[in-house]
Design a protein around this motif. Structure first.
Motif, short mmCIF file in Angstrom:
data_model
loop_
_atom_site.label_atom_id
_atom_site.label_comp_id
_atom_site.label_asym_id
_atom_site.label_seq_id
_atom_site.Cartn_x
_atom_site.Cartn_y
_atom_site.Cartn_z
N GLN A 70 28.12 -85.12 51.62
CA GLN A 70 27.19 -85.73 52.44
C GLN A 70 26.18 -86.65 51.89
O GLN A 70 25.42 -86.40 51.16
CB GLN A 70 26.27 -84.65 53.22
CG GLN A 70 27.11 -83.31 53.71
CD GLN A 70 28.00 -83.80 54.63
OE1 GLN A 70 27.58 -84.44 55.75
NE2 GLN A 70 29.44 -83.37 54.74
N SER A 128 23.97 -83.81 60.90
CA SER A 128 25.15 -83.83 59.83
C SER A 128 26.18 -83.03 60.54
O SER A 128 27.47 -83.03 60.35
CB SER A 128 24.98 -83.43 58.59
OG SER A 128 24.71 -82.03 58.44
N LEU A 142 25.91 -90.44 58.93
CA LEU A 142 24.58 -89.59 58.61
C LEU A 142 24.01 -90.16 57.37
O LEU A 142 22.71 -90.21 57.33
CB LEU A 142 25.55 -88.35 58.01
CG LEU A 142 24.82 -87.33 57.06
CD1 LEU A 142 23.84 -86.72 58.31
CD2 LEU A 142 25.37 -86.65 56.06
N LYS A 148 27.39 -76.76 55.27
CA LYS A 148 26.58 -78.02 55.48
C LYS A 148 24.84 -77.70 55.31
O LYS A 148 24.32 -78.23 54.63
CB LYS A 148 26.85 -78.69 56.64
CG LYS A 148 28.27 -79.74 56.39
CD LYS A 148 28.29 -80.61 57.66
CE LYS A 148 29.54 -81.36 57.54
NZ LYS A 148 29.63 -82.13 58.78
#
Lengths: 345, 298
Positions: A67, A117, A125, A221
């Protein structure tokens, strides 16, 4: 991140993997305090430690979980200002505890900005983490409460006292920072070697496939965001308390976020070690460049030229690393080590 | 009083929409590159700075304006093809994130080089468009903003014509549609990418001149990239129409929020308002207004 092979944790006792970090740690605890000058401590080792920790945090999110975040500096700022306020407003709160609580505060903020996210991927993102960057900086400058009503939002570090011992000297701050960084790095290392780390890598390499085989994508996440922000928040507190001593919100700008991202690109994505190698590089590189430039070109090489050539070289390095060695300096060192081993055999 | 308030609202709205056009100008450069090569080009802001700085410095050295524009365009062409050769080609088939980080490095190089060559001082830029507001039915409108909107409209029209009625435009669309199919019918991907980056360089020059006339040609010009990102998020990364509509929404929203919401929170909210707006919007529509929905396969 392109699909990469996952090196499964070594099933033997990881004596070899522990050898070098242990040696480095021993040197850091025994040799450095004995021999290092104040300049070395204050200008190189203290920023190195704080940036390394921030990079360890970002690497967890970007390197392992895939991410991309461009808001690291904002989370450092949250950590720094949270630690400052906790220390200021709750009398008698032990320093280590206020660092932990600052980390928890940052984790909460980070999770909020990480919530998108769950629906967003990739660039969308990355852009949303920019929202954190600008929003946090604005809040800290605009609302005087956070800086105890300082007109420009500047905060100064409190005295660093743990259990009656003062850590205010350069060596003291170094040891304080080193201990914090060591403990948190150990924690992250255990995390990424375990199932949580493998879940993160699965989410990074192919989210849909990970979901299909039963990896709890949502939880993974959010865990990555929370732990990563926690670590970056503590790093921010170290940056403010042990290195700069006086910070303003503008010190945690977008350039700082990029700097931390560059550390993990140069050092090596998805390696704990890479964060330290990259941070060492980023801290030492401008100093070396300034010396070399002054030596080669004399007066022409003023601070403006230095600043610009630093940008250019950094940019070139980023691109070269991405093209030639996507796993960064860490992998480069690995390869050199294998080669020299082979030659010896 | 009531009428005055309404007039004021309309004035703020129009001012916002027009400044939104300026954001769209920057965003269009992103869309061109994203559509054909799948790269989110963070260096678009640096290219904008580079183009404007090159133009201004050439003019200051005594070159005639048309000549300076021609020369700057030539340099942007060279830059576009150099980027294709040295950054994009070696990174073919790598993940979009890697490419994005590479353009981050690229923006550092271009910013550094632009200022190393042309210096860091602020240059004034006068395009000969007066910035005196004029009045229509009690509403003041900035001439400059209106001219900028006109130029932007002309540029979009020109780009669309180029995309639809020229061979290379057709090739652009083919590559945007399906890279492998385009390769299979014999299109030269490297040349097309080079051209696209050149086109983005042209957009950067136009945007750079307009923004430069507004803010002065200086380092902060490359930061307009940060204004363009929320516009892209709102409109979708791969739609020119989206870039325009997104720009208008961001521009109007920002100005209205600054005027009507700002006083309650102490002002200065234009730095992040667009991002929060975009973020809130993303939660509802993850692919933006006009973006292509992603179909995932394992």
């Amino acid at each position: 991140m392109a699909a990469q092979t996952i090196s499964l944790p070594d099933s033997r006792f990881p004596l070899r993997t522990l050898l070098w970090p242990a040696l480095a740690l021993a040197a850091a605890y025994i040799l450095v305090p004995a021999f290092a000058t104040t300049y070395l401590l204050e200008a190189i080792l203290l920023p190195f430690l704080a940036l390394s920790l921030a990079a360890v945090g970002l690497n967890l999110l970007t390197g392992y979980c895939g991410q991309l975040s461009l808001g690291s500096a904002a989370f450092m700022a949250v950590g720094a200002y949270a630690a400052y306020n906790l220390n200021l407003r709750i009398s008698g709160l032990p320093l280590p505890l206020s660092l932990v609580l600052a980390g928890v505060t940052t984790a909460a903020v980070g999770t909020v900005f990480g919530l998108p996210s769950l629906r967003l991927r990739g660039f969308y993102l990355a852009v949303s983490t920019l929202a954190a960057q600008f929003f946090v900086q604005w809040v800290l400058t605009k609302f005087g409460w956070f800086s105890n009503n300082n007109p420009s939002g500047v905060i100064s570090a409190p005295r660093l006292i743990v259990a009656g011992f003062s850590f205010d000297s350069a060596t003291g701050r170094y040891l304080f920072s080193l201990t914090t960084v060591t403990l948190l790095t150990l924690f992250v290392w255990r995390l990424v070697e375990g199932s949580a780390g493998r879940n993160m890598i699965a989410v990074r390499d192919n989210e849909t496939a990970a979901r299909v085989i039963g990896v709890p994508v949502l939880r993974t996440k959010l865990l990555a965001f929370a732990v990563s922000s926690f670590i970056i928040g503590v790093a921010g507190a170290l940056w403010a308390f042990t290195y700069l001593r006086t910070v303003e919100p503008a010190g945690f700008n977008l350039d700082r976020s990029f700097q931390i991202l560059f550390i993990i690109i140069i050092g090596g994505l998805a390696t704990v070690r890479g964060a330290f190698i990259g941070a060492a590089f980023i801290v030492v590189f401008p100093l070396v460049l300034a010396r070399t430039g002054a030596f080669l070109f004399g007066g022409v090489f003023d601070s403006g030229v230095l600043d610009m050539s630093q940008r250019i070289i950094l940019g070139v390095l980023i691109i070269l690393f991405l093209i030639l060695e996507p796993k960064g300096l860490s992998e480069l060192i690995n390869r050199l080590a294998t080669r020299s081993n082979r030659q010896r055999a | 009083m009531e009428v005055y308030d309404l007039l004021f609202f309309v004035e703020v709205l129009i001012g916002g929409l027009l400044s939104g056009v300026m954001y769209s100008l920057v965003a269009i450069g992103f869309v061109l590159i994203y559509k054909t090569s799948g790269v989110l080009n963070f260096a678009q802001g640096a290219m904008l700075l580079f183009a404007a700085l090159t133009f201004v410095s050439l003019v200051e050295r005594g070159l005639a304006v048309p000549l300076a524009i021609g020369l700057t365009l030539l340099i942007m062409v060279a830059l576009g093809f150099a980027i294709e050769r040295s950054v994009l080609r070696p990174l073919v088939n790598r993940s979009p994130m890697t490419l994005f980080m590479a353009t981050l490095g690229l923006s550092y190089i271009i910013e550094g080089a632009a200022q190393l060559v042309w210096g860091t001082q602020v240059h004034g830029l006068d395009l000969g468009i007066s910035d005196v507001p004029f009045e229509i039915a009690g509403i003041f409108i900035s001439t400059f903003d209106l001219a900028a909107a006109g130029i932007a409209a002309a540029m979009v029209a020109g780009l669309s014509a180029f995309f639809y009625w020229t061979r290379i435009g057709l090739a652009f669309r083919a590559v945007a549609d399906d890279q492998f199919a385009a390769l299979a019918v014999g299109l030269r991907l490297s040349r097309i990418w080079g051209s696209v980056w050149t086109a983005a360089g042209f957009v950067a020059l136009v945007a750079g001149l307009l923004w430069g006339a507004r803010l002065g040609v200086q380092f902060s010009l490359s930061l307009v990239v940060l204004k363009a990102l929320p516009v892209l998020v709102l409109g979708g990364f791969d739609s020119i129409l989206g870039a325009i509509v997104g720009g208008l929404i961001v521009g109007a929203g920002e100005k209205l929020a600054e005027v009507y919401l700002g006083p309650f929170v102490g002002g200065g909210i234009e730095g992040w308002f667009a991002y929060v707006l975009a973020l809130g919007f993303l939660l509802l529509r993850p692919a933006g207004l006009f973006g292509t929905k992603l179909v995932e396969r394992v």
